[in-house]
Design a protein around this motif. Structure first.
Motif, PDB file in Angstrom:
ATOM      1  N   TYR A   1       0.751  -1.218  -0.063  1.00 33.94           N
ATOM      2  CA  TYR A   1       0.109  -0.019  -0.061  1.00 33.94           C
ATOM      3  C   TYR A   1       0.922   1.630   0.089  1.00 33.94           C
ATOM      4  CZ  TYR A   1       1.528   0.209   4.946  1.00 33.94           C
ATOM      5  OH  TYR A   1       2.106   0.252   6.010  1.00 33.94           O
ATOM      6  N   HIS A   2       2.145   1.123   0.279  1.00 34.08           N
ATOM      7  CA  HIS A   2       2.892   2.258   0.553  1.00 34.08           C
ATOM      8  C   HIS A   2       2.922   3.422  -0.752  1.00 34.08           C
ATOM      9  CE1 HIS A   2       6.313   5.087   1.827  1.00 34.08           C
ATOM     10  NE2 HIS A   2       5.971   4.615   3.091  1.00 34.08           N
ATOM     11  N   PRO A   3       3.039   4.549  -0.475  1.00 36.15           N
ATOM     12  CA  PRO A   3       2.853   5.525  -1.839  1.00 36.15           C
ATOM     13  C   PRO A   3       4.213   5.115  -2.769  1.00 36.15           C
ATOM     14  CG  PRO A   3       2.715   6.773   0.157  1.00 36.15           C
ATOM     15  CD  PRO A   3       2.996   5.420   0.726  1.00 36.15           C
ATOM     16  N   ARG A   4       5.213   4.656  -2.259  1.00 38.92           N
ATOM     17  CA  ARG A   4       6.557   4.408  -2.960  1.00 38.92           C
ATOM     18  C   ARG A   4       6.258   3.391  -4.267  1.00 38.92           C
ATOM     19  NH1 ARG A   4       8.283   1.650   1.729  1.00 38.92           N
ATOM     20  NH2 ARG A   4       8.337  -0.439   1.194  1.00 38.92           N
ATOM     21  N   VAL A   5       5.020   2.249  -4.018  1.00 38.20           N
ATOM     22  CA  VAL A   5       4.799   1.439  -4.931  1.00 38.20           C
ATOM     23  C   VAL A   5       3.803   2.005  -6.014  1.00 38.20           C
ATOM     24  CG1 VAL A   5       5.050  -0.256  -3.253  1.00 38.20           C
ATOM     25  CG2 VAL A   5       2.910   0.335  -3.621  1.00 38.20           C
ATOM     26  N   PHE A   6       3.283   3.080  -5.811  1.00 34.85           N
ATOM     27  CA  PHE A   6       2.424   3.654  -6.971  1.00 34.85           C
ATOM     28  C   PHE A   6       3.205   4.815  -7.781  1.00 34.85           C
ATOM     29  CE2 PHE A   6      -0.333   2.296  -3.555  1.00 34.85           C
ATOM     30  CZ  PHE A   6      -1.066   1.579  -4.221  1.00 34.85           C
ATOM     31  N   PRO A   7       3.207   4.536  -9.158  1.00 33.06           N
ATOM     32  CA  PRO A   7       3.737   5.848  -9.777  1.00 33.06           C
ATOM     33  C   PRO A   7       3.071   7.230  -9.452  1.00 33.06           C
ATOM     34  CG  PRO A   7       2.405   4.524 -11.207  1.00 33.06           C
ATOM     35  CD  PRO A   7       2.302   3.986  -9.777  1.00 33.06           C
ATOM     36  N   ASP A   8       3.995   8.003  -9.301  1.00 33.60           N
ATOM     37  CA  ASP A   8       3.631   9.319  -9.073  1.00 33.60           C
ATOM     38  C   ASP A   8       3.750  10.282 -10.284  1.00 33.60           C
ATOM     39  OD1 ASP A   8       4.303  11.757  -6.334  1.00 33.60           O
ATOM     40  OD2 ASP A   8       2.462  11.368  -7.532  1.00 33.60           O
ATOM     41  N   GLY A   9       2.591  10.534 -10.904  1.00 29.08           N
ATOM     42  CA  GLY A   9       2.831  11.312 -12.232  1.00 29.08           C
ATOM     43  C   GLY A   9       2.727  12.842 -12.002  1.00 29.08           C
TER      44      GLY A   9
ATOM     45  N   GLN B   1      -6.242   5.346  -0.665  1.00 29.25           N
ATOM     46  CA  GLN B   1      -7.477   4.584  -1.123  1.00 29.25           C
ATOM     47  C   GLN B   1      -7.100   3.040  -0.808  1.00 29.25           C
ATOM     48  OE1 GLN B   1     -10.536   5.621  -2.175  1.00 29.25           O
ATOM     49  NE2 GLN B   1     -11.140   3.479  -2.043  1.00 29.25           N
ATOM     50  N   ARG B   2      -6.082   2.460  -0.972  1.00 30.22           N
ATOM     51  CA  ARG B   2      -5.771   1.156  -0.689  1.00 30.22           C
ATOM     52  C   ARG B   2      -5.830   0.751   0.707  1.00 30.22           C
ATOM     53  NH1 ARG B   2      -5.964  -4.020  -1.707  1.00 30.22           N
ATOM     54  NH2 ARG B   2      -3.996  -4.883  -1.424  1.00 30.22           N
ATOM     55  N   ILE B   3      -5.354   1.577   1.418  1.00 31.60           N
ATOM     56  CA  ILE B   3      -5.385   1.542   2.975  1.00 31.60           C
ATOM     57  C   ILE B   3      -6.923   1.479   3.334  1.00 31.60           C
ATOM     58  CG2 ILE B   3      -5.144   2.726   5.104  1.00 31.60           C
ATOM     59  CD1 ILE B   3      -2.323   3.342   3.882  1.00 31.60           C
ATOM     60  N   LYS B   4      -7.764   2.367   3.064  1.00 30.28           N
ATOM     61  CA  LYS B   4      -9.207   2.320   3.172  1.00 30.28           C
ATOM     62  C   LYS B   4      -9.931   1.198   2.642  1.00 30.28           C
ATOM     63  CE  LYS B   4     -13.236   5.369   1.954  1.00 30.28           C
ATOM     64  NZ  LYS B   4     -14.163   4.581   0.973  1.00 30.28           N
ATOM     65  N   ASP B   5      -9.510   0.606   1.642  1.00 26.32           N
ATOM     66  CA  ASP B   5     -10.240  -0.573   1.160  1.00 26.32           C
ATOM     67  C   ASP B   5      -9.805  -1.727   1.959  1.00 26.32           C
ATOM     68  OD1 ASP B   5     -11.572  -2.461  -0.860  1.00 26.32           O
ATOM     69  OD2 ASP B   5      -9.381  -3.125  -1.030  1.00 26.32           O
ATOM     70  N   LEU B   6      -8.527  -1.804   2.443  1.00 25.75           N
ATOM     71  CA  LEU B   6      -8.163  -2.788   3.316  1.00 25.75           C
ATOM     72  C   LEU B   6      -8.776  -2.619   4.777  1.00 25.75           C
ATOM     73  CD1 LEU B   6      -4.276  -3.078   2.479  1.00 25.75           C
ATOM     74  CD2 LEU B   6      -5.982  -4.838   2.221  1.00 25.75           C
ATOM     75  N   LEU B   7      -9.053  -1.522   5.147  1.00 23.47           N
ATOM     76  CA  LEU B   7      -9.754  -1.384   6.494  1.00 23.47           C
ATOM     77  C   LEU B   7     -11.106  -1.647   6.498  1.00 23.47           C
ATOM     78  CD1 LEU B   7      -7.577   1.946   7.881  1.00 23.47           C
ATOM     79  CD2 LEU B   7      -7.254  -0.705   8.478  1.00 23.47           C
ATOM     80  N   GLU B   8     -11.773  -0.990   5.604  1.00 22.06           N
ATOM     81  CA  GLU B   8     -13.032  -1.593   5.343  1.00 22.06           C
ATOM     82  C   GLU B   8     -13.292  -2.942   5.236  1.00 22.06           C
ATOM     83  OE1 GLU B   8     -14.419   0.699   1.694  1.00 22.06           O
ATOM     84  OE2 GLU B   8     -14.942   2.607   3.027  1.00 22.06           O
TER      85      GLU B   8
END
Length: 189
Positions: free
Chosen positions: A16-24, A35-42
């Motif tokens: 989930y960490h921001p470093r694994v997402f491309p930051d355009g 958003q990924r964290i929100k999904d996991l916690l829900e």
């Protein structure tokens, strides 16, 4: 329902960490991470699984001369919402694991049995470094009570002592049961 707890799902910052997402542009990586964290916690709150965050000393420990690999807050865990997982484990470079938090009150019951509630009962108190965390039965963090053991530092930061924070946390965790007793009490004249 059988009353069993949901299964564990282990995650690392690679999930989930921001470093694994491309930051355009700007904060796109942080938005995707949140958003990924929100999904996991829900999904954890819905009782699908209990999240166990594994912080790895070799990957997640911040850099610097004064970092302490035994202190949770010296790890780059990403957005703060991830601290609402059911359990946090620190994995040392040699592969050993240490649970970061311990339960101070009774263990939670299975979340699916009480899924209709917003904050499933019973609530429990867990001690983490520098804080007591009040969680509902699904492991969702409801509140954090921060404390400081050093009296001089405590007076400058305005934090409570460990004992004060523990007493308040335990009483807060009792609130759902006390409210239920109050609702069941016959009407007063």
């Amino acid at each position: 329902m059988t009353g069993e707890l949901p299964p564990w799902r282990e995650i690392t910052t690679d999930d989930y960490h921001p470093r694994v997402f491309p930051d355009g542009k700007g904060g796109a990586a942080w938005i995707a991470s949140s958003q990924r964290i929100k999904d996991l916690l829900e999904r954890q709150h819905a009782g699908e699984f209990r999240l166990r965050l594994v912080l790895r000393e070799a990957v997640d420990l911040k850099r610097g001369p004064r970092v302490d690999p035994t202190w949770l807050w010296d790890y780059d865990a990403g957005p703060a919402a991830i601290m609402s997982v059911a359990e946090i484990v620190i994995q040392t470079k040699d592969g050993r694991r240490r649970k970061e938090a311990r339960t101070v009150s009774s263990p939670p019951v299975a979340a699916p049995e009480v899924a209709a509630r917003r904050f499933a009962r019973p609530w429990s108190v867990r001690e983490m470094q520098g804080a007591f965390v009040i969680q509902d039965a699904s492991g969702f963090s409801i509140a954090h009570l921060y404390f400081c053991d050093d009296e001089q530092r405590r007076s400058s930061t305005g934090r409570m002592s460990r004992d004060e924070a523990r007493r308040i946390a335990v009483n807060m965790a009792r609130l759902p049961d006390l409210l239920q007793i109050e609702r069941e009490r016959p009407g007063e004249p």
